[in-house]
Design a protein around this motif. Structure first.
Motif, PDB file in Angstrom:
ATOM      1  N   PHE A 134       0.709  -1.245  -0.052  1.00 46.99           N
ATOM      2  CA  PHE A 134       0.178  -0.058   0.062  1.00 46.99           C
ATOM      3  C   PHE A 134       0.820   1.323   0.062  1.00 46.99           C
ATOM      4  O   PHE A 134       1.933   1.391   0.670  1.00 46.99           O
ATOM      5  N   SER A 135       0.519   2.279  -0.685  1.00 43.37           N
ATOM      6  CA  SER A 135       1.285   3.509  -0.705  1.00 43.37           C
ATOM      7  C   SER A 135       0.417   4.430  -0.617  1.00 43.37           C
ATOM      8  O   SER A 135      -0.665   4.692  -1.015  1.00 43.37           O
ATOM      9  N   ALA A 136       0.827   5.777  -0.141  1.00 42.49           N
ATOM     10  CA  ALA A 136      -0.173   7.061  -0.092  1.00 42.49           C
ATOM     11  C   ALA A 136       0.993   8.321  -0.089  1.00 42.49           C
ATOM     12  O   ALA A 136       2.107   8.279   0.142  1.00 42.49           O
ATOM     13  N   GLY A 137       0.245   9.276  -0.681  1.00 49.33           N
ATOM     14  CA  GLY A 137       1.175  10.506  -0.931  1.00 49.33           C
ATOM     15  C   GLY A 137       0.349  11.602  -0.816  1.00 49.33           C
ATOM     16  O   GLY A 137      -0.666  11.829  -0.448  1.00 49.33           O
ATOM     17  N   ASP A 138       1.390  12.706  -1.253  1.00 55.58           N
ATOM     18  CA  ASP A 138       0.685  13.924  -1.477  1.00 55.58           C
ATOM     19  C   ASP A 138      -0.233  14.263  -2.398  1.00 55.58           C
ATOM     20  O   ASP A 138      -0.999  15.358  -2.464  1.00 55.58           O
ATOM     21  N   LEU A 156      -9.083  14.706   1.405  1.00 52.70           N
ATOM     22  CA  LEU A 156      -9.330  15.719   0.850  1.00 52.70           C
ATOM     23  C   LEU A 156      -8.066  16.682   0.604  1.00 52.70           C
ATOM     24  O   LEU A 156      -7.824  17.825   0.094  1.00 52.70           O
ATOM     25  N   SER A 157      -6.841  16.091   1.097  1.00 53.16           N
ATOM     26  CA  SER A 157      -5.653  16.600   1.050  1.00 53.16           C
ATOM     27  C   SER A 157      -4.482  15.567   0.914  1.00 53.16           C
ATOM     28  O   SER A 157      -4.865  14.405   0.894  1.00 53.16           O
ATOM     29  N   GLY A 158      -3.259  15.867   1.239  1.00 51.54           N
ATOM     30  CA  GLY A 158      -2.209  14.850   1.070  1.00 51.54           C
ATOM     31  C   GLY A 158      -2.306  13.939   2.116  1.00 51.54           C
ATOM     32  O   GLY A 158      -2.780  14.401   3.412  1.00 51.54           O
ATOM     33  N   VAL A 159      -1.857  12.830   1.880  1.00 52.12           N
ATOM     34  CA  VAL A 159      -1.844  11.637   2.910  1.00 52.12           C
ATOM     35  C   VAL A 159      -0.279  11.316   3.603  1.00 52.12           C
ATOM     36  O   VAL A 159       0.514  11.222   2.717  1.00 52.12           O
ATOM     37  N   TYR A 160      -0.405  11.666   4.660  1.00 54.59           N
ATOM     38  CA  TYR A 160       0.989  11.700   5.568  1.00 54.59           C
ATOM     39  C   TYR A 160       1.571  10.320   5.962  1.00 54.59           C
ATOM     40  O   TYR A 160       2.515  10.143   6.299  1.00 54.59           O
ATOM     41  N   CYS A 161       0.582   9.433   6.366  1.00 52.25           N
ATOM     42  CA  CYS A 161       0.962   8.275   7.041  1.00 52.25           C
ATOM     43  C   CYS A 161      -0.013   7.070   6.703  1.00 52.25           C
ATOM     44  O   CYS A 161      -1.202   7.335   6.549  1.00 52.25           O
ATOM     45  N   LEU A 162       0.535   5.901   6.932  1.00 58.45           N
ATOM     46  CA  LEU A 162      -0.490   4.707   6.417  1.00 58.45           C
ATOM     47  C   LEU A 162      -0.056   3.463   7.321  1.00 58.45           C
ATOM     48  O   LEU A 162       1.075   3.166   7.609  1.00 58.45           O
ATOM     49  N   ALA A 163      -1.040   2.654   7.673  1.00 54.56           N
ATOM     50  CA  ALA A 163      -0.545   1.615   8.426  1.00 54.56           C
ATOM     51  C   ALA A 163      -1.479   0.535   8.016  1.00 54.56           C
ATOM     52  O   ALA A 163      -2.887   0.570   7.779  1.00 54.56           O
ATOM     53  N   VAL A 164      -1.387  -0.960   7.767  1.00 58.35           N
ATOM     54  CA  VAL A 164      -2.271  -1.864   7.751  1.00 58.35           C
ATOM     55  C   VAL A 164      -2.370  -2.639   8.972  1.00 58.35           C
ATOM     56  O   VAL A 164      -1.499  -3.099   9.765  1.00 58.35           O
ATOM     57  N   GLY A 186      -3.813   8.579   7.509  1.00 59.56           N
ATOM     58  CA  GLY A 186      -3.902   9.849   7.974  1.00 59.56           C
ATOM     59  C   GLY A 186      -3.444  10.928   7.231  1.00 59.56           C
ATOM     60  O   GLY A 186      -2.195  10.804   6.641  1.00 59.56           O
ATOM     61  N   GLY A 187      -4.122  12.165   7.293  1.00 58.17           N
ATOM     62  CA  GLY A 187      -3.358  13.208   6.318  1.00 58.17           C
ATOM     63  C   GLY A 187      -3.861  14.557   6.815  1.00 58.17           C
ATOM     64  O   GLY A 187      -3.914  14.649   8.104  1.00 58.17           O
ATOM     65  N   ARG A 188      -3.746  15.201   5.770  1.00 62.08           N
ATOM     66  CA  ARG A 188      -3.408  16.938   6.234  1.00 62.08           C
ATOM     67  C   ARG A 188      -5.044  17.224   6.211  1.00 62.08           C
ATOM     68  O   ARG A 188      -5.253  18.499   6.755  1.00 62.08           O
ATOM     69  N   ASP A 189      -5.938  16.532   6.059  1.00 66.59           N
ATOM     70  CA  ASP A 189      -7.492  16.823   6.355  1.00 66.59           C
ATOM     71  C   ASP A 189      -7.583  16.396   7.684  1.00 66.59           C
ATOM     72  O   ASP A 189      -9.178  16.560   8.154  1.00 66.59           O
TER      73      ASP A 189
END
Length: 337
Positions: A85-89, A111-119, A129-132
């Motif tokens: 899984f990948s997440a980005g700005d 709604l904005s960049g995604v800063y962290c991710l966990a499975v 989790g992100g900037r929103d």
């Protein structure tokens, strides 16, 4: 255990760590890392919008994946499926099938960049989790958003998950840490001990406790209730972007100024202060650590840096307690906050 100076636990001796390999291949800051559960490869995501997969043993590049249109800030590899899984700005969260090496699912909603991710370790769900200011919970298979864990007042910049309640813990730029009840999508506890943003957290693999790092202090909390245990005994005095802990109780924190500090988990003693060296041709100001992870065994550490390199660290086998003695002083005044 009551932590008073006279009864403060003595640190165990740990060998100092040293840098043994520098991998350069990315064309931008390296922002995220995840290890494969088989421990044969790891993946890194970068500001050059690519995900690269590297061989752990040799450090050679195996594969480059393109598809994001902004820097990749979160990576995770599933231990049950052949998924990454990948997440980005670019607000995108993607699920890659590593048998076909292509994106098979996208999760839309940030709604904005995604800063962290966990499975999640046991259920097929994904946290981003992100900037929103929201941590979103996704069903991996159906791409549905199960919950939006809202309550933070600023960017959610760190998240980790565990099999039992609280199954999700998030840290935010609003300086709080929230422990979530996943069943109802509600906050169980809010920890307000930090004074600055909580950019990194690390769950101890053997005990029920976790550490959180912000620019003021590194703190340890108990789970499941979130009681404050103690502060680490020194202050790194920089923004801490990344943190990891292995089974031996070696906690490591990486700073924006390229400082890599190693701590004894139990006592909170800082036993080594390393400094990363920028690769030739980089500015000294590009010494910065954005992400780090131990391999599955906890004997190798990989750091992702602002000079576009990936550095691999291991314990120095030649060191002994005589050549590298512990300089430990129990804390005189214990800060309760």
């Amino acid at each position: 255990m009551e932590r008073i100076p006279s009864k403060w636990p003595r640190p165990v001796w740990h060998a100092p760590w040293k840098n043994y390999r520098v991998i350069s291949g990315h064309l931008g800051w390296v922002r995220s890392i995840a290890f494969d559960p088989s421990n044969t490869w790891f993946c890194t995501g970068s500001a050059d919008r690519t995900i690269k997969i590297w061989d752990v043993a040799s450090g050679r590049l195996k594969l480059t994946l393109t598809g994001h249109i902004e820097q990749i800030r979160g990576l995770a590899v599933s231990s049950k499926h052949t998924y990454m899984f990948s997440a980005g700005d670019d607000k995108q969260v993607k699920c890659w099938d590593l048998e076909q090496n292509k994106v098979i699912r996208s999760y839309h909603g940030h709604l904005s960049g995604v800063y962290c991710l966990a499975v999640h370790p046991t259920i097929d769900i994904l946290f981003t989790g992100g900037r929103d200011s929201v941590c979103r919970v996704w069903d991996i298979r159906s791409k549905m958003q199960i919950h939006a864990l809202s309550g933070h007042e600023n960017t959610v910049c760190s998240v980790f998950t565990r099999p039992t309640d609280p199954q999700v813990v998030t840290g935010s730029h609003d300086t709080t840490i929230k422990l979530w009840d996943l069943r109802y999508g509600k906050t169980m506890t809010t920890l307000t001990h930090h004074k600055k943003s909580v950019r990194a957290m690390a769950l101890n693999p053997t005990e029920n406790c976790f550490a959180s790092a912000s620019a003021d202090n590194i703190k340890k909390f108990n789970l499941p209730k979130g009681e404050f245990l103690h502060n680490m005994l020194s202050q790194q005095k920089t923004i801490i972007n990344a943190m990891a802990v292995n089974e031996d109780g070696v906690l490591v924190t990486g700073g924006d100024n390229g400082s890599l500090w190693f701590w004894d988990w139990n006592s909170g003693h800082n036993f080594q202060q390393a400094q990363t060296i920028v690769q030739p041709g980089s500015l000294d100001s590009e010494a910065g650590i954005y992400a780090m992870s131990y391999d599955v065994t906890g004997t190798r550490l990989v750091t992702c840096e602002a000079d576009k390199t990936i550095k691999m660290w291991k314990e120095d086998e030649t060191a002994t307690p005589e050549t590298y003695p512990l300089h430990f002083k129990p804390p005189k005044d214990i800060r309760r906050f």
